[in-house]
Motif scaffolding. Sequence first.
Motif, PDB file in Angstrom:
ATOM      1  N   ASN A   1      17.184 -47.977  54.038  1.00 10.21           N
ATOM      2  CA  ASN A   1      15.850 -48.567  52.328  1.00 10.21           C
ATOM      3  C   ASN A   1      15.687 -47.030  51.928  1.00 10.21           C
ATOM      4  N   THR A   2      14.656 -46.016  53.103  1.00 13.46           N
ATOM      5  CA  THR A   2      14.172 -45.453  51.826  1.00 13.46           C
ATOM      6  C   THR A   2      15.547 -44.784  51.342  1.00 13.46           C
TER       7      THR A   2
ATOM      8  N   GLU B   1      18.049 -43.130  45.935  1.00 16.35           N
ATOM      9  CA  GLU B   1      19.056 -42.988  45.414  1.00 16.35           C
ATOM     10  C   GLU B   1      18.821 -44.329  43.726  1.00 16.35           C
ATOM     11  N   LEU B   2      18.218 -44.640  44.308  1.00 15.65           N
ATOM     12  CA  LEU B   2      17.527 -45.786  42.968  1.00 15.65           C
ATOM     13  C   LEU B   2      16.407 -45.225  41.626  1.00 15.65           C
ATOM     14  N   ARG B   3      15.979 -44.157  43.014  1.00 15.90           N
ATOM     15  CA  ARG B   3      14.445 -43.372  41.651  1.00 15.90           C
ATOM     16  C   ARG B   3      15.576 -42.472  40.570  1.00 15.90           C
TER      17      ARG B   3
ATOM     18  N   SER C   1      17.194 -40.749  35.922  1.00 15.42           N
ATOM     19  CA  SER C   1      19.021 -40.796  34.717  1.00 15.42           C
ATOM     20  C   SER C   1      18.595 -41.181  33.241  1.00 15.42           C
ATOM     21  N   LYS C   2      18.477 -42.707  33.386  1.00 16.53           N
ATOM     22  CA  LYS C   2      18.592 -43.445  32.873  1.00 16.53           C
ATOM     23  C   LYS C   2      17.635 -43.070  31.531  1.00 16.53           C
TER      24      LYS C   2
ATOM     25  N   GLN D   1      15.688 -52.031  30.031  1.00 20.34           N
ATOM     26  CA  GLN D   1      16.147 -53.867  30.808  1.00 20.34           C
ATOM     27  C   GLN D   1      16.558 -53.116  32.327  1.00 20.34           C
ATOM     28  N   GLU D   2      17.534 -52.445  32.433  1.00 22.55           N
ATOM     29  CA  GLU D   2      18.341 -51.742  33.235  1.00 22.55           C
ATOM     30  C   GLU D   2      17.210 -50.884  34.319  1.00 22.55           C
ATOM     31  N   VAL D   3      15.930 -49.938  33.505  1.00 20.88           N
ATOM     32  CA  VAL D   3      15.538 -49.197  34.256  1.00 20.88           C
ATOM     33  C   VAL D   3      14.686 -50.084  34.880  1.00 20.88           C
ATOM     34  N   LYS D   4      13.859 -51.418  34.093  1.00 19.38           N
ATOM     35  CA  LYS D   4      12.830 -52.285  34.292  1.00 19.38           C
ATOM     36  C   LYS D   4      13.517 -53.048  35.866  1.00 19.38           C
ATOM     37  N   GLY D   5      14.185 -53.585  35.367  1.00 19.53           N
ATOM     38  CA  GLY D   5      15.118 -54.011  36.977  1.00 19.53           C
ATOM     39  C   GLY D   5      15.378 -53.153  38.516  1.00 19.53           C
ATOM     40  N   LEU D   6      15.892 -51.089  38.186  1.00 21.86           N
ATOM     41  CA  LEU D   6      15.864 -50.698  38.902  1.00 21.86           C
ATOM     42  C   LEU D   6      14.493 -50.461  39.307  1.00 21.86           C
TER      43      LEU D   6
END
Length: 136
Positions: A31-32, A37-39, A44-45, A98-103
Amino acid sequence: MAATMMKGTVAVEDVNVTFEDQQKINKFARNTSRMNELRNEIESKKKSLQNLQDASDDLMMFDDDSLLIPYQIGDVFVSHTQEETQEMLEAAKEALEQEVKGLEGRVSAIQTLLGDLKIQLYAKFGNNINLEADES
């Protein structure tokens, strides 16, 4: 002789690692890694979002409404009016936001999970485990 004393000290502090403990440690590590990866994806977004904003700002500076603006769709550039291009940029910005909020929501959920795992692992292993360096 110092090596013998060190072994004795380690044995006193040794904590039995069960299968469940190892699963928690592995879950924490996975999870770390996923959170990092998500950050990176969020970063990037956000850069892409800034590029869209810059393009939108530059587009507003044009004072010739009859000028056709090329807009990239996939691998092709399609020319649109200034108004159509502005609308397309706004739609792309909204989609990215919206993608950024989801991430960011996923990162928050992972942080909560990691916090719970930290509490459990530190409760059992105390100073014998270091989970802080993984979150920096």
